[in-house]
Design an enzyme around this catalytic site. Structure first.
Site, mmCIF file in Angstrom:
data_model
loop_
_atom_site.group_PDB
_atom_site.id
_atom_site.type_symbol
_atom_site.label_atom_id
_atom_site.label_comp_id
_atom_site.label_asym_id
_atom_site.label_seq_id
_atom_site.Cartn_x
_atom_site.Cartn_y
_atom_site.Cartn_z
ATOM 1 N N ARG A 57 0.801 -1.288 0.046
ATOM 2 C CA ARG A 57 -0.035 -0.016 0.071
ATOM 3 C C ARG A 57 0.971 1.245 0.083
ATOM 4 N NH1 ARG A 57 1.898 1.661 3.886
ATOM 5 N NH2 ARG A 57 0.697 3.597 3.779
ATOM 6 N N GLY A 58 0.079 2.357 -0.005
ATOM 7 C CA GLY A 58 1.061 3.615 -0.380
ATOM 8 C C GLY A 58 1.304 3.877 -1.912
ATOM 9 N N ALA A 59 0.706 4.951 -2.357
ATOM 10 C CA ALA A 59 0.838 5.350 -3.844
ATOM 11 C C ALA A 59 2.254 4.815 -4.474
ATOM 12 C CB ALA A 59 0.567 6.762 -4.014
ATOM 13 N N ARG A 100 -6.957 -0.566 -7.314
ATOM 14 C CA ARG A 100 -7.572 0.458 -6.555
ATOM 15 C C ARG A 100 -7.320 1.926 -7.409
ATOM 16 N NH1 ARG A 100 -4.453 0.936 -1.034
ATOM 17 N NH2 ARG A 100 -6.500 1.876 -0.657
ATOM 18 N N GLN A 206 -2.792 2.236 10.139
ATOM 19 C CA GLN A 206 -1.555 2.480 9.296
ATOM 20 C C GLN A 206 -0.387 3.187 10.231
ATOM 21 O OE1 GLN A 206 -4.482 3.176 7.781
ATOM 22 N NE2 GLN A 206 -4.362 2.537 5.533
ATOM 23 N N ASP A 247 -1.808 10.549 -2.202
ATOM 24 C CA ASP A 247 -2.302 9.506 -3.202
ATOM 25 C C ASP A 247 -2.659 10.366 -4.472
ATOM 26 O OD1 ASP A 247 -2.645 6.510 -1.892
ATOM 27 O OD2 ASP A 247 -2.740 8.329 -0.312
ATOM 28 N N ASN A 257 -5.560 12.185 0.229
ATOM 29 C CA ASN A 257 -4.751 11.273 1.265
ATOM 30 C C ASN A 257 -5.700 10.506 2.175
ATOM 31 O OD1 ASN A 257 -2.011 10.785 2.043
ATOM 32 N ND2 ASN A 257 -2.456 11.717 4.002
ATOM 33 N N LYS A 258 -4.995 9.793 2.844
ATOM 34 C CA LYS A 258 -5.752 8.729 4.088
ATOM 35 C C LYS A 258 -6.945 9.571 4.544
ATOM 36 C CE LYS A 258 -5.621 5.435 4.152
ATOM 37 N NZ LYS A 258 -6.355 4.493 3.322
#
Length: 357
Positions: A57-59, A100, A206, A247, A257-258
């Site tokens: 995960r993470g762009a 995603r 996270q 992201d 973002n998250k």
């Protein structure tokens, strides 16, 4: 820019995702912090599933994993002719593209390899296979180099003292070092980061599971807080600056973002605290004019109804957006691998891209 440190001087962590002939190797982030384990993926379907289930995960890390998924296909496809190879290539491309929707790096990496393949369709099949694998490795290597530059630019922009971060934009969210992680690691090495406040980042934690784990692993002093404590910590004067990942950043400076980032930005504005996002140029989508156009992924309600596999709520309807959008008016600056962009963002982001042409 000239960087003062090498990656191995800033972190003891290995690359979060890599490719060895016939297999994609990645850290399984769903097991952290209880267990540090790497997994080996040998099919495109397995790589796509790992992205969907957030094993990676993470762009930037998602982008590299998708690129390695195409490298895996190129290395292992049994097609003997170009037409058969390309049919399978486009199928792999679509599977990975549909994992995603929010992280623009995913599409950037896949489209970069697709363009390369289509430009070399007249080359021998073995040459096309080689080009795909080399380009995937290049994407991963460039990410590490970009993060290193982000780290040094960001260290010069953030105030000395106590910083706060949300979610995980560290080594685990990229190939290595991180976007936010590189800034924090350079500042820690320079002695300008005194304490890091880490939001737990519900519902998948996270911040608690990943950021607290990796930054403590590298010796960065930190304190973990619940998400709803952030405003009070700011009010107490214990936060000098906030830095988060992204992201997708769009042409006017709005960014996704998250979930929970927007709330932090509003709180930072109220308390007069500098608020930065950090991301490579591959995260900036100049095709979208404002944050209203960013597609926002909605994830399963089970993530909210449970915690660590334990039921914490009755079976009720859940709204679980994975990301939120922070309007650019709350941003102090955008830290990129080509420098720090300040307002007016629309003009200065265009200038940044023109300078890179």
């Amino acid at each position: 820019m000239e960087t003062r440190y090498r990656p191995e001087e800033l972190t003891r962590l290995p690359r979060s995702v890599a490719y060895e002939k016939g297999r994609v190797v990645m850290i399984d982030q769903t097991l952290l912090p209880a267990e540090f384990r790497t997994i080996e993926l040998r099919t495109v379907d397995e790589v796509a599933s790992a992205i969907v289930t957030m094993k990676v995960r993470g762009a930037p890390a998602i982008g590299a994993a998708a690129a390695f998924g195409l490298a895996l296909y190129a290395d292992t496809a049994k097609a003997k002719d170009r037409d058969g190879f390309m049919e399978g290539f486009y199928s792999a491309y679509e599977k990975l593209k549909n994992t995603r929707p929010t992280a623009v790096n995913l599409f950037w990496a896949l489209n970069r390899i697709r363009k390369l393949v289509e430009e070399n369709l007249e080359s021998p099949l073995e040459e096309i296979r080689r080009l795909v694998v080399e380009e995937a490795h290049r994407i991963a290597d460039e990410d590490v180099e970009a993060n290193l530059r982000i780290g040094h630019y960001g260290a010069g922009a953030l105030p000395e003292g106590n910083l706060l971060t949300h979610c995980n934009a560290g080594s685990l969210a990229t190939v290595q070092l991180g976007t936010v992680g590189a800034v924090l690691r350079v500042m820690h090495r320079d002695g300008t980061l005194k304490l890091l406040w880490v939001d737990e980042t519900r519902p998948v934690l996270q911040g608690a599971r990943l950021s607290a784990w990796e930054y403590s692993y590298d010796g960065i002093p930190l304190k973990l807080i619940s998400d709803d404590a952030a405003g009070f910590v700011m009010a107490q004067g214990k936060v000098d600056g906030i830095i988060v990942g992204a992201d997708r950043i769009v042409a006017n400076g709005d960014f996704a973002n998250k979930i929970g980032t927007y709330s932090l930005a509003v709180l930072a504005k109220e308390h007069g605290i500098p608020f930065f996002t950090a991301a490579p140029l591959s995260t900036i989508d100049m095709e979208l004019k404002s944050g209203k156009e960013i597609p926002i992924e909605e994830r399963p309600g089970e993530e909210v109804l449970t915690c660590g596999g334990c039921k914490i709520a009755p079976d009720v309807d859940v709204y679980n957006p994975a990301f939120d959008v922070t309007p650019h008016k709350y941003l102090t600056g955008i830290i990129t691998d080509r420098g720090v962009v300040y307002p007016p963002f629309e003009r200065n982001l265009k200038k940044l891209f023109r300078e890179g042409e």
